[in-house]
Write a protein that holds these residues in place. Structure first.
Motif, PDB file in Angstrom:
ATOM      1  N   CYS A   7       0.837  -1.210   0.000  1.00  0.00           N
ATOM      2  CA  CYS A   7       0.000   0.000   0.000  1.00  0.00           C
ATOM      3  C   CYS A   7       0.867   1.254   0.000  1.00  0.00           C
ATOM      4  O   CYS A   7       0.560   2.221  -0.708  1.00  0.00           O
ATOM      5  N   THR A  48       2.212   1.732  -3.444  1.00  0.00           N
ATOM      6  CA  THR A  48       1.165   2.208  -4.348  1.00  0.00           C
ATOM      7  C   THR A  48       0.834   3.679  -4.097  1.00  0.00           C
ATOM      8  O   THR A  48       0.715   4.467  -5.041  1.00  0.00           O
ATOM      9  N   LEU A  49       0.694   4.057  -2.836  1.00  0.00           N
ATOM     10  CA  LEU A  49       0.310   5.426  -2.502  1.00  0.00           C
ATOM     11  C   LEU A  49       1.412   6.435  -2.795  1.00  0.00           C
ATOM     12  O   LEU A  49       1.131   7.607  -3.061  1.00  0.00           O
TER      13      LEU A  49
END
Length: 170
Positions: free
Chosen positions: A64, A67-68
């Motif tokens: 995550c 991705t962020l």
């Protein structure tokens, strides 16, 4: 409810991962400080209560963050899994007192910073600037002074009931 036991470890790692993903406007030499913050919680839970934090969750937290932040997929997932592994592997030595746990955390943070530097060097096919990783790990170690006591307060283990009886039977 057994599922409620997982709320505190999961939410602490998620919160620190979201804090790491936010654009704080830090200078480029201090950018690695924020992604090292979840390492503090991951190591804490891996050392103290590894049964509450599964490996897949640590991997997903790193994925995550990748991705962020639009980073290379799997980079922080690998680093966070290394932090979890160092926490779990140091578990037999974690019962030797506060200073032993502090020493284990410092060694683990240095090993995780080295892992992050080595993975970045392999990714870019040249030696990455090691000072950025060292500074990030050092600042995360300083932030651990605030994070670990909060995690300790949130880690409320219920004491085992005392089954001893001090009555004399004749």
């Amino acid at each position: 409810m057994p599922a409620l036991r997982y709320i505190v470890p999961f939410s602490s790692i998620i919160l620190l991962t979201l804090i790491a993903a936010l654009p704080w406007g830090l200078p480029s030499e201090d950018r690695f400080f924020l992604p090292f913050l979840p390492v503090v919680a991951i190591h804490y839970w891996g050392l103290r209560r590894p049964e509450l934090v599964p490996e897949w969750f640590v991997f997903m937290a790193g994925l995550c963050l990748d991705t962020l932040t639009h980073g290379p997929l799997g980079y922080w997932a690998l680093v966070y899994l290394a932090a979890y592994a160092f926490g779990v592997l140091s578990q037999p030595f974690g019962n030797n007192g506060f200073m032993a746990r502090c020493g284990l955390f410092v060694v683990s943070l240095l090993a995780v910073a080295f892992t992050a530097w080595a993975a970045a060097s392999l990714y870019f096919v040249e030696f990455a600037d090691w000072m950025a990783f060292a500074r990030g790990a050092g600042l995360a170690g300083c932030a651990a002074v605030l994070i670990v006591p909060l995690l300790y307060v949130l880690d409320r283990r219920k004491a085992a009931p005392d089954n001893t009886s001090l009555m004399r039977r004749t």
